[in-house]
Write an enzyme that holds these catalytic residues in place. Structure first.
Site, PDB file in Angstrom:
ATOM      1  N   GLY A   1       0.766  -1.231   0.000  1.00 18.54           N
ATOM      2  CA  GLY A   1       0.000   0.000   0.000  1.00 18.54           C
ATOM      3  C   GLY A   1       0.801   1.287   0.000  1.00 18.54           C
TER       4      GLY A   1
ATOM      5  N   GLU B   1       4.596  -6.244   1.854  1.00 15.60           N
ATOM      6  CA  GLU B   1       4.156  -6.692   0.524  1.00 15.60           C
ATOM      7  C   GLU B   1       4.022  -5.515  -0.439  1.00 15.60           C
ATOM      8  OE1 GLU B   1       0.412  -8.403   1.620  1.00 15.60           O
ATOM      9  OE2 GLU B   1       1.296 -10.204   2.453  1.00 15.60           O
ATOM     10  N   PRO B   2       5.109  -4.807  -0.694  1.00  9.87           N
ATOM     11  CA  PRO B   2       4.984  -3.641  -1.577  1.00  9.87           C
ATOM     12  C   PRO B   2       4.859  -4.040  -3.039  1.00  9.87           C
ATOM     13  CG  PRO B   2       7.276  -3.972  -0.961  1.00  9.87           C
ATOM     14  CD  PRO B   2       6.488  -5.020  -0.225  1.00  9.87           C
TER      15      PRO B   2
ATOM     16  N   ARG C   1      -7.208   1.927 -15.114  1.00  7.86           N
ATOM     17  CA  ARG C   1      -7.259   2.696 -13.867  1.00  7.86           C
ATOM     18  C   ARG C   1      -8.068   4.004 -13.979  1.00  7.86           C
ATOM     19  NH1 ARG C   1      -3.567   4.539 -11.210  1.00  7.86           N
ATOM     20  NH2 ARG C   1      -4.269   3.799  -9.182  1.00  7.86           N
TER      21      ARG C   1
ATOM     22  N   CYS D   1     -15.530   1.192 -27.493  1.00  6.72           N
ATOM     23  CA  CYS D   1     -16.898   1.697 -27.596  1.00  6.72           C
ATOM     24  C   CYS D   1     -17.538   1.893 -26.229  1.00  6.72           C
ATOM     25  CB  CYS D   1     -17.724   0.723 -28.423  1.00  6.72           C
ATOM     26  SG  CYS D   1     -16.946   0.426 -30.004  1.00  6.72           S
ATOM     27  N   GLU D   2     -16.952   2.746 -25.434  1.00  9.45           N
ATOM     28  CA  GLU D   2     -17.519   3.110 -24.136  1.00  9.45           C
ATOM     29  C   GLU D   2     -17.084   4.530 -23.829  1.00  9.45           C
ATOM     30  OE1 GLU D   2     -17.802   0.756 -20.786  1.00  9.45           O
ATOM     31  OE2 GLU D   2     -17.319  -1.130 -21.761  1.00  9.45           O
TER      32      GLU D   2
ATOM     33  N   TYR E   1      -0.401  -2.185 -11.901  1.00  8.68           N
ATOM     34  CA  TYR E   1      -1.827  -2.345 -12.208  1.00  8.68           C
ATOM     35  C   TYR E   1      -2.162  -1.825 -13.613  1.00  8.68           C
ATOM     36  CZ  TYR E   1      -1.587  -3.154  -7.232  1.00  8.68           C
ATOM     37  OH  TYR E   1      -1.228  -3.632  -6.003  1.00  8.68           O
TER      38      TYR E   1
HETATM   39  N1  LLP Z   1      -0.898  -7.040  -0.117  1.00  2.43           N
HETATM   40  C1  LLP Z   1      -2.221  -7.232  -0.239  1.00  2.43           C
HETATM   41  C2  LLP Z   1      -2.883  -8.185   0.649  1.00  2.43           C
HETATM   42  C3  LLP Z   1      -2.951  -6.514  -1.202  1.00  2.43           C
HETATM   43  O1  LLP Z   1      -4.258  -6.694  -1.310  1.00  2.43           O
HETATM   44  C4  LLP Z   1      -2.286  -5.592  -2.041  1.00  2.43           C
HETATM   45  C5  LLP Z   1      -3.007  -4.855  -3.071  1.00  2.43           C
HETATM   46  C6  LLP Z   1      -0.883  -5.445  -1.895  1.00  2.43           C
HETATM   47  C7  LLP Z   1      -0.232  -6.172  -0.913  1.00  2.43           C
HETATM   48  C8  LLP Z   1      -0.069  -4.519  -2.742  1.00  2.43           C
HETATM   49  O2  LLP Z   1      -0.455  -3.205  -2.620  1.00  2.43           O
HETATM   50  P1  LLP Z   1       0.477  -2.070  -3.266  1.00  2.43           P
HETATM   51  O3  LLP Z   1       1.779  -2.063  -2.515  1.00  2.43           O
HETATM   52  O4  LLP Z   1       0.685  -2.380  -4.691  1.00  2.43           O
HETATM   53  O5  LLP Z   1      -0.267  -0.806  -3.072  1.00  2.43           O
HETATM   54  N2  LLP Z   1      -5.810  -2.052  -8.802  1.00  2.43           N
HETATM   55  C9  LLP Z   1      -5.677  -0.984  -7.838  1.00  2.43           C
HETATM   56  C10 LLP Z   1      -4.886  -1.443  -6.619  1.00  2.43           C
HETATM   57  C11 LLP Z   1      -5.444  -2.671  -5.975  1.00  2.43           C
HETATM   58  C12 LLP Z   1      -4.601  -3.136  -4.825  1.00  2.43           C
HETATM   59  C13 LLP Z   1      -5.017  -4.488  -4.383  1.00  2.43           C
HETATM   60  N3  LLP Z   1      -4.245  -5.018  -3.308  1.00  2.43           N
HETATM   61  C14 LLP Z   1      -5.053   0.220  -8.505  1.00  2.43           C
HETATM   62  O6  LLP Z   1      -4.794   0.171  -9.705  1.00  2.43           O
HETATM   63  O7  LLP Z   1      -4.834   1.253  -7.851  1.00  2.43           O
END
Ligand code: LLP
Length: 423
Positions: free
Chosen positions: A239, A273-274, A312, A352-353, A381
């Site tokens: 996150g 978990e980055p 996105r 087409c949206e 993403y």
């Molecule tokens: N760990 C878990 C349990 C998660 O659900 C996620 C993301 C991550 C780690 C990694 O998060 P990050 O470090 O990448 O922020 N599709 C959306 C983001 C969905 C995130 C889902 N979970 C977007 O494009 O913003």
């Protein structure tokens, strides 16, 4: 390092002109900087070094094998959410004993595959999942290593579709139930309690939610230790935010400043978990202007990338910096207001949206047919969420390392589109 600098009026990735990559690989084209990927991973490794965390790159953000191999070779482990992602990290040569597996709907087959792969732990999201892991582990005469994924009811102040740690989200189990859940694990010889997991949402641009989560997590682990559990791990998920606009994403050291002290004081092992922080700004999507038109008092730049490539903006109203590859006006730092000689346009795709756009009412230098356009911060993403909607072929992906270029996914063909269908 700056992964995508403008030099002499044209955009580069590291030492390679973007236009040259397009000549060879066409558009839409995804371009990643290897140096930037490594820099971002190292930034987290350095910021958290004091507690020697296990960093599990979140595969969902970008699961291309070329990217996974870069992560693997730089000492990262992986966070997976499906059997398919586990299959990918194994193909990339991962040490599966450091892999964590989250997700609210793991099937027995996926659980079996993960146990066979000897993963570090499952982030368990329900009591029913605990039972399923116990049953599968029992049938294999092995023990299922689990972390309880807790919902800490912390508001991460992110997009409604990507917040995960608030009461009422589908993720994890209520934090109030942790003692009862842990006791259940302790009673079951087919399960071993390894840790506590929390993931608050994504992206999170402030450190307060992590401070609160680290504090809660440490308290829970200390309580569990008092109750006789040998529990080592606190996994605070992913996150960490990045700069989609300009400099709004805090450095890794800011997150570390609130997470490291309590974890260190309690002698707990930390996992993270980055995803986005590592790959988000390591990639761009390059597209070509197909037409421009002026209708209904608006100017539309129609280019050959669409919501099937980068969903996105359509899905989260997200902002991406977008600028021509050879612009007539240098790219300013602030792309959100008015810019001289850049009348506002909608940058749209061919799908087409009406939701198929990359940007709306955006100040943009005049472009003509054939001009190349770069959409920044597309490394996370982007391809991972892409589809073949409107029977569009997914673009090629290249990884740049200095002046070296590696094709890490070839462009799809029309034959690929029908390859899995039977008639
Ligand atoms: N760990 C878990 C349990 C998660 O659900 C996620 C993301 C991550 C780690 C990694 O998060 P990050 O470090 O990448 O922020 N599709 C959306 C983001 C969905 C995130 C889902 N979970 C977007 O494009 O913003």
């Amino acid at each position: 390092m700056e992964a995508f600098p403008y030099r002499n009026g044209e955009l580069y990735c590291e030492d390679v002109p973007v236009a040259r990559l397009v000549e060879q690989y066409g558009t839409p084209l995804w371009i990643y900087s290897r140096g930037y990927l490594l820099q971002q991973l190292r930034e987290i490794q350095t910021a958290f070094a004091e507690v020697e965390p296990v960093l599990c790159y979140s595969v969902k953000a970008n699961s291309n094998l070329g990217i996974l191999k870069v992560m693997q070779s730089a000492g990262s482990s992986f966070d997976v959410v499906s059997g398919g992602e586990l299959f990918r990290v194994k193909a990339a040569g991962a040490d599966t004993t450091k892999v964590v597996f989250a997700g609210v709907g793991k099937t027995d087959d996926e659980i079996r595959f993960a146990l066979e792969s000897n993963i570090l732990m499952f982030d368990v999201e329900s009591e029913a999942e605990l039972d399923a892991i116990a049953n599968v582990a029992g049938s294999m005469n092995t023990v299922g290593p689990v972390a309880l994924r807790l919902n800490p009811d912390i508001d991460a102040k992110t997009h409604a579709k990507t917040t995960t740690g608030k009461k009422g989200n589908k993720f994890g189990m209520d934090i109030e139930r942790v003692q009862e859940l842990a006791a259940k694990v302790l009673r079951d010889p087919r399960l071993a309690l390894r840790g506590i997991h929390m993931h608050l949402g994504s992206p999170i641009l402030t450190t307060d939610p992590y401070e609160a989560a680290a504090k809660k997590g440490v308290e829970v682990i200390q309580d569990l230790r008092k109750a006789g559990h040998k529990i080592d791990w606190l996994n605070l998920g992913g996150g960490f935010g990045i700069s989609y606009r300009q400099e709004e994403g805090p450095p890794a050291s800011a997150y570390a400043a609130v997470i490291v002290p309590p974890v260190k004081a309690a002698g707990i092992r930390l996992a993270l978990e980055p995803g986005r922080f590592i790959c988000g700004n390591s990639g761009i999507l390059v597209s070509r202007t197909v037409f421009t038109k002026r209708e209904g008092g608006k100017t539309f730049v129609i280019q050959d990338a669409a919501m099937n490539d980068l969903v996105r903006p359509a899905m989260y109203d997200s902002f991406h910096r977008i600028w021509p590859v050879r612009p007539s006006v240098p790219m300013p730092a602030d792309l959100e207001g008015e810019i001289p000689n850049c009348p506002p346009v909608d940058i749209v795709g061919p799908i087409c949206e009406s939701g198929d756009y990359l940007a709306k009412s955006r100040a943009f230098p005049p472009v003509s047919r054939g001009d190349l356009i770069a959409t920044f911060s597309a490394g996370a993403y982007g391809t991972a969420m892409s589809s073949n909607y409107n029977s569009r072929c997914r673009g090629a992906e290249v990884l740049v390392d200095g002046s070296n270029v590696e094709l890490i996914r070839r462009r799809e063909t029309w034959d690929d589109l029908i390859a899995h269908e039977r008639f």
